[in-house]
Write a protein that holds these residues in place. Structure first.
Motif, PDB file in Angstrom:
ATOM      1  N   VAL A 118       0.873  -1.170   0.000  1.00  0.00           N
ATOM      2  CA  VAL A 118       0.000   0.000   0.000  1.00  0.00           C
ATOM      3  C   VAL A 118       0.913   1.223   0.000  1.00  0.00           C
ATOM      4  O   VAL A 118       1.759   1.369   0.884  1.00  0.00           O
ATOM      5  N   ILE A 119       0.762   2.084  -1.001  1.00  0.00           N
ATOM      6  CA  ILE A 119       1.637   3.243  -1.161  1.00  0.00           C
ATOM      7  C   ILE A 119       0.871   4.501  -0.775  1.00  0.00           C
ATOM      8  O   ILE A 119      -0.216   4.765  -1.292  1.00  0.00           O
ATOM      9  N   ALA A 131       8.316  10.618  -2.759  1.00  0.00           N
ATOM     10  CA  ALA A 131       9.076  11.861  -2.637  1.00  0.00           C
ATOM     11  C   ALA A 131      10.517  11.632  -3.085  1.00  0.00           C
ATOM     12  O   ALA A 131      11.191  10.748  -2.572  1.00  0.00           O
ATOM     13  N   PRO A 132      10.968  12.413  -4.088  1.00  0.00           N
ATOM     14  CA  PRO A 132      10.197  13.394  -4.854  1.00  0.00           C
ATOM     15  C   PRO A 132       9.336  12.730  -5.915  1.00  0.00           C
ATOM     16  O   PRO A 132       9.546  11.552  -6.232  1.00  0.00           O
ATOM     17  N   THR A 188       6.769   5.576   0.745  1.00  0.00           N
ATOM     18  CA  THR A 188       6.254   5.265   2.075  1.00  0.00           C
ATOM     19  C   THR A 188       4.875   4.639   1.955  1.00  0.00           C
ATOM     20  O   THR A 188       4.142   4.879   0.994  1.00  0.00           O
ATOM     21  N   GLY A 189       4.522   3.823   2.922  1.00  0.00           N
ATOM     22  CA  GLY A 189       3.242   3.120   2.914  1.00  0.00           C
ATOM     23  C   GLY A 189       3.248   2.001   3.910  1.00  0.00           C
ATOM     24  O   GLY A 189       3.787   2.129   5.026  1.00  0.00           O
ATOM     25  N   SER A 210      12.383  -0.448   6.314  1.00  0.00           N
ATOM     26  CA  SER A 210      11.338  -1.172   7.037  1.00  0.00           C
ATOM     27  C   SER A 210      10.252  -1.508   6.045  1.00  0.00           C
ATOM     28  O   SER A 210      10.352  -1.191   4.846  1.00  0.00           O
ATOM     29  N   SER A 211       9.185  -2.108   6.509  1.00  0.00           N
ATOM     30  CA  SER A 211       8.070  -2.429   5.612  1.00  0.00           C
ATOM     31  C   SER A 211       7.262  -1.187   5.251  1.00  0.00           C
ATOM     32  O   SER A 211       6.391  -1.242   4.389  1.00  0.00           O
ATOM     33  N   THR A 212       7.577  -0.055   5.885  1.00  0.00           N
ATOM     34  CA  THR A 212       6.832   1.184   5.619  1.00  0.00           C
ATOM     35  C   THR A 212       7.621   2.198   4.817  1.00  0.00           C
ATOM     36  O   THR A 212       7.081   3.234   4.449  1.00  0.00           O
ATOM     37  N   SER A 213       8.889   1.945   4.545  1.00  0.00           N
ATOM     38  CA  SER A 213       9.700   2.921   3.811  1.00  0.00           C
ATOM     39  C   SER A 213      10.763   2.224   2.974  1.00  0.00           C
ATOM     40  O   SER A 213      11.545   1.420   3.502  1.00  0.00           O
ATOM     41  N   CYS A 214      10.756   2.537   1.697  1.00  0.00           N
ATOM     42  CA  CYS A 214      11.762   1.999   0.776  1.00  0.00           C
ATOM     43  C   CYS A 214      12.276   3.146  -0.103  1.00  0.00           C
ATOM     44  O   CYS A 214      11.604   4.154  -0.296  1.00  0.00           O
TER      45      CYS A 214
END
Length: 931
Positions: free
Chosen positions: A486-487, A491-492, A506-507, A534-538
């Motif tokens: 889920v995104i 950025a950018p 992020t997501g 992490s699973s929330t930021s790549c």
């Protein structure tokens, strides 16, 4: 021999074309028809030889060498097409499609091309009668639906005296002045008339000018059409297209009003026409008997002598050509008894408001003495080449977009230009169509919500598919599979077309279940260097794309795939900031002051000078103020200036500015006092007088305020010096030799030093050398105070990661974004500025990784004026570089000065293609930061 053309002595051979077109269009008496109606029944119709979509529809017969016409629309009721007839003049076709009413004719001008200006409600008709050199102006009253003759405009220029006017076209100049262009049969000249709606019978002095001539002036001109369009580089063009009577087909006078950078045609500058070839390098038309334009495309009546004609569409922007219509209902001509089913000797085109094209032809035109009443008016329906959609498959797709959809129908593509597909108001991507126009595929864009939308196709001819029930596509509500990505943010959301932009995604559930990185795709190309904290930021590094391309980013883990918002590709381009500078190899520097701040530039001829804002409306926002430079021209040839943000030793509000002097007999480095209240510099003092920098032509510098030191590189011996105690008494300052360049280190002898600007970032001093961009780690013992063993510079592998050598002219660092910019500028060759990430340096790889090509040119201002000029200073203007085209691309040469604005990361580039051999030819360019 064409079987549709009889062999009789009245038909001219092909080689007589020029003479026939320019001399032998004689008018004969037109008896027994005045006040009568010549109806369409005079055509002997024998059936259609082609499909209804490509066959012209009969509108009127009994015409005499018609030259197209205009559509006039009253305030109420249906509009009418007015045809330009060689015998009767400008005549109304009433009602459309069934008759020709002679009582509505205006006979003041006969046989020439017509043009209508709706803004002024004026109709212009070229008067093709012998020895006239005239254009008739009529007034159209949309309330009474009536045309009234106003004035006969007489052209008296010797270039057209006695020549018959045959062609007219209207086109507005960039400044908004309406111009009437007139082409003549005998002389092949093209005249322009400013503000023709108010012109008297004889134009005022200076209002009418010869702007050019046909490619074959002896052949003369049959038709004109002005087309304004913007090319792929964003440059506006006002081209005048010429239907040549002498066999050269369609030609063009490029940028007739100076829009593309050339001087405007007229006066002392007369422009010749050149034959037009399309994107296949083929001549568009060998005999352009009629021209008309709408929507940036050009319709051409191809009229080969004694052969079948056709109606073509030509796209000036893409160079594409397409055949729209070749056939008409079969008829038997009364003058020779021959049955024809194609256009024959097209003499003019006109346009209807619904996309219809009106075609005037006359099979008797090539005769030495052609009879009257043998011509026709045909109509090619706009729907003949309008796209139509018959099915969409699949007809549903995910709200997130990214689905591949097949579209079937007709006329979905044409050779003129690529087709475009829209889902509602959203443009699709990856559009490809079959050459026959029966099918296209496209990738659906992301939608804001679910529900149905209409799919519309716009083909290369500018025609849009009509709304039908068959074009419906329905977006399903976005579905999320448990565990799929889920995104929520990117950025950018933009980056350079060369690729290399690090995008943070992020997501939730972004990474795979085992913690490994997912696959990330930009459009259809895979990203590189994907890593997830992490699973929330790549983060993912963008692949290369096309300038202006917008793609969807997709993340795929081992459960599912999710598409995110748009990512836009752009190519950084320099904007002209200031001009008129000589050899600015020291670049610019930003100095804050009480009015906000100014840029200062190092000018080889005038010294260290302030750049000021110009009054609103001038062509460039800033220019050098040569009245505010270092006092008394103390600095012989300034290099890279450095502003010290610390207050100076006086305890007042003043600051120090350090400027190297790379004159032949250089005293080294000057320290000046900067007063923010007056934004001026004063009190130049030589630093470390008598030290090792004297006569070394110092050029580049970098400030180390923490250690009260200044690093200095010169053009002579390749030694990097450091001045210690720069804010104190110059006589007490010490100088260390902290580094040597690659050239000096390689052979142990003195050699040329650094070239342009240098920079300090995170303890590393970055240098522009003749064979590489390098750095010296100033935290190492070799750079300590009092060192006796200077550091050896380390080459950066910015080109391809392998250490390929390059002539580096200047460098600059961004202290906020921690990036390095490197100018590769080998002499007068075109320069390229690269961007490099210093964090790629590791103990195992001291040269770091590859950089990216960031910017390689600028865009000249669009409002350079006529003649083209720029501000050489706040008090003067001078001609621009003659290679510039207004709004067109320019290259950088000898780009030695780089500077990063500390406030917004804008890159400033100074260059001088003449390298100072000519005074005032250098420029400053600004490049807005692009991730």
């Amino acid at each position: 021999m064409n079987p549709s053309v009889p062999t009789n002595q009245g038909v001219l051979p092909l080689q007589s074309l020029a003479a026939e077109r320019s001399v032998k269009r004689r008018r004969t008496a037109f008896a027994a028809v005045a006040g009568a109606a010549v109806v369409i029944a005079s055509l002997v119709v024998a059936g259609s030889s082609a499909s209804a979509q490509t066959t012209g529809i009969a509108v009127a017969g009994g015409l005499t060498r018609p030259a197209g016409g205009v559509w006039l629309q009253p305030n109420s009721g249906a509009g009418h097409f007015f045809v330009a007839d060689n015998a009767l003049g400008l005549c109304e076709v009433v009602p459309a499609g069934s008759g020709f009413q002679t009582s509505a004719c205006q006979g003041n001008a006969k046989g020439g091309q017509a043009a209508y200006d709706q803004a002024t409600q004026k109709v212009y008709v070229a008067n093709s009668q012998s020895n006239t050199s005239q254009v008739a102006r009529y007034r159209y009253d949309p309330v009474a639906d009536k045309v009234t003759f106003e004035v006969m405009i007489q052209f008296t220029d010797p270039a057209v005296s006695g020549a018959r006017a045959a062609a007219v076209s209207l086109m507005a100049s960039p400044s908004g002045v309406q111009k009437l262009y007139v082409g003549f049969v005998k002389s092949g000249a093209v005249m322009s008339l400013d503000s023709p709606a108010t012109s008297a019978g004889t134009p005022a002095a200076g209002a009418a000018n010869k702007v050019g001539s046909a490619a074959d002036p002896k052949g003369g001109i049959d038709a004109l059409a002005g087309v304004t369009y913007t090319d792929t580089a964003g440059v506006r063009h006002d081209n005048l297209y010429v239907g040549e009577a002498g066999g050269n087909g369609m030609s063009q006078i490029v940028d007739v009003d100076g829009t593309g950078g050339r001087p405007a045609c007229g006066g002392a500058t007369s422009c010749g026409a050149s034959v037009v070839v399309d994107s296949r390098a083929a001549i568009v038309s060998h005999l352009a008997g009629g021209l008309a334009t709408r929507g940036g495309v050009l319709y051409v009546g191809d009229a080969p002598l004694n052969g079948p004609g056709s109606v073509l569409v030509y796209n000036p922007s893409s160079g594409g050509t397409n055949v729209l219509s070749t056939s008409v209902p079969a008829y038997t001509a009364t003058f020779d008894g021959v049955t024809r089913s194609t256009y024959s000797n097209i003499g003019g085109l006109g346009l209807g408001p619904n996309g219809d094209i009106y075609v005037g032809d006359d099979p008797s035109r090539p005769l030495a003495t052609p009879p009257n009443g043998q011509g026709h008016l045909w109509r090619v329906p706009g729907t003949a080449f309008q796209p139509s959609i018959t099915s969409i498959s699949p007809a549903t797709g995910d709200q997130a977009g990214g689905d591949t959809i097949s579209i079937t129908g007709a006329n979905l593509s044409s050779p003129s230009a690529p087709s475009a597909v829209a889902f509602g108001t959203l443009p699709a991507t990856n559009v490809t169509c079959t050459p026959d126009g029966t099918s296209c595929t496209a990738t659906t864009p992301k939608a804001a919500g679910s529900g149905p939308v209409d799919v519309r196709v716009t083909n290369g001819d500018g025609q849009i598919s009509p709304l039908t029930s068959a074009d419906q596509f329905s977006y399903d509500a976005a579905t999320v599979v448990a565990g799929s990505p889920v995104i929520s943010n990117l950025a950018p959301a933009r980056g350079i077309a060369a690729g290399g932009t690090a995008v943070t995604i992020t997501g939730s559930s972004l990474a795979n279940a085992d913690g490994s990185s997912p696959a990330v795709v930009f459009g259809t190309a895979g990203a590189t260097s994907v890593s997830c904290a992490s699973s929330t930021s790549c983060t993912a590094v963008s692949p290369a794309g096309a300038d202006g391309q917008v793609v969807t980013i997709q993340v795929a883990n081992n459960v599912g795939t999710t598409a995110a918002g748009s990512f836009a590709y752009t190519t950084p381009v320099g904007a002209l900031y200031a001009s008129g500078i000589t050899a600015p190899k020291g670049g610019v520097t930003w100095i804050p002051d009480d009015v906000g701040g100014h840029y200062w530039v190092s000018d080889h001829a005038n010294g260290f000078c302030r750049i000021d804002r110009l009054p609103a409306g001038d062509r460039a926002p800033d220019a050098v103020n040569f009245s505010v430079c270092d006092p008394g021209f103390t600095i012989g040839s300034p290099g890279q200036a450095v502003y010290d943000p610390r207050p100076d030793a006086t305890g007042s509000r003043t600051h120090n500015v350090y400027v190297p002097d790379n004159a032949t007999k250089s005293p080294g480095v000057w320290r000046l006092t900067f007063n923010p209240a007056t934004a001026t510099v004063s009190h130049p003092v030589a630093m470390a007088p008598g030290g090792p920098m004297v006569n070394q032509k110092p050029n580049g510098m970098a400030l180390d305020p923490v250690n009260d030191a200044l690093y200095v590189g010169d053009l002579v011996d390749g030694t990097i010096h450091r001045v210690n105690g720069i804010s104190g008494d110059p006589r007490q300052q010490t100088v260390d030799s902290v580094g040597v360049t690659q050239n000096q280190n390689g052979n142990g002898t003195l050699s040329r030093g650094i070239n342009g600007t240098m920079s300090l970032l995170d303890g590393k001093l970055y240098l522009p050398e003749n064979n590489a961009a390098t750095y010296i780690d100033t935290t190492q013992p070799c750079a300590a105070v009092g060192t006796s063993t200077p550091c050896v510079s380390t080459p950066i592998k910015f080109l391809d990661g392998s250490g390929t050598k390059a002539f580096v002219a200047g460098v600059a660092t961004d202290p906020v974004k921690h990036l390095l910019y490197i100018s590769v500028s080998p002499g007068g060759a075109n320069a390229t500025v690269y961007r490099w990430d210093p964090t790629t340096v590791t103990p195992a790889n001291p040269g770091g990784g590859a950089g990216i090509s960031y910017v390689s040119g600028g865009k000249a201002p669009t409002n350079l004026g006529t003649p083209a000029a720029v501000e050489c200073a706040t008090s003067c203007t001078r001609p621009t570089d003659p290679t510039w085209t207004p709004g067109g691309p320019t290259n950088f040469a000898f780009a030695q000065g780089l500077f990063i604005d500390p406030n917004n990361s804008t890159l400033y580039i100074t260059e001088d293609a003449s390298a100072g051999t000519r005074s005032g030819r250098g420029n400053v360019w600004s490049v807005l930061f692009t991730p």
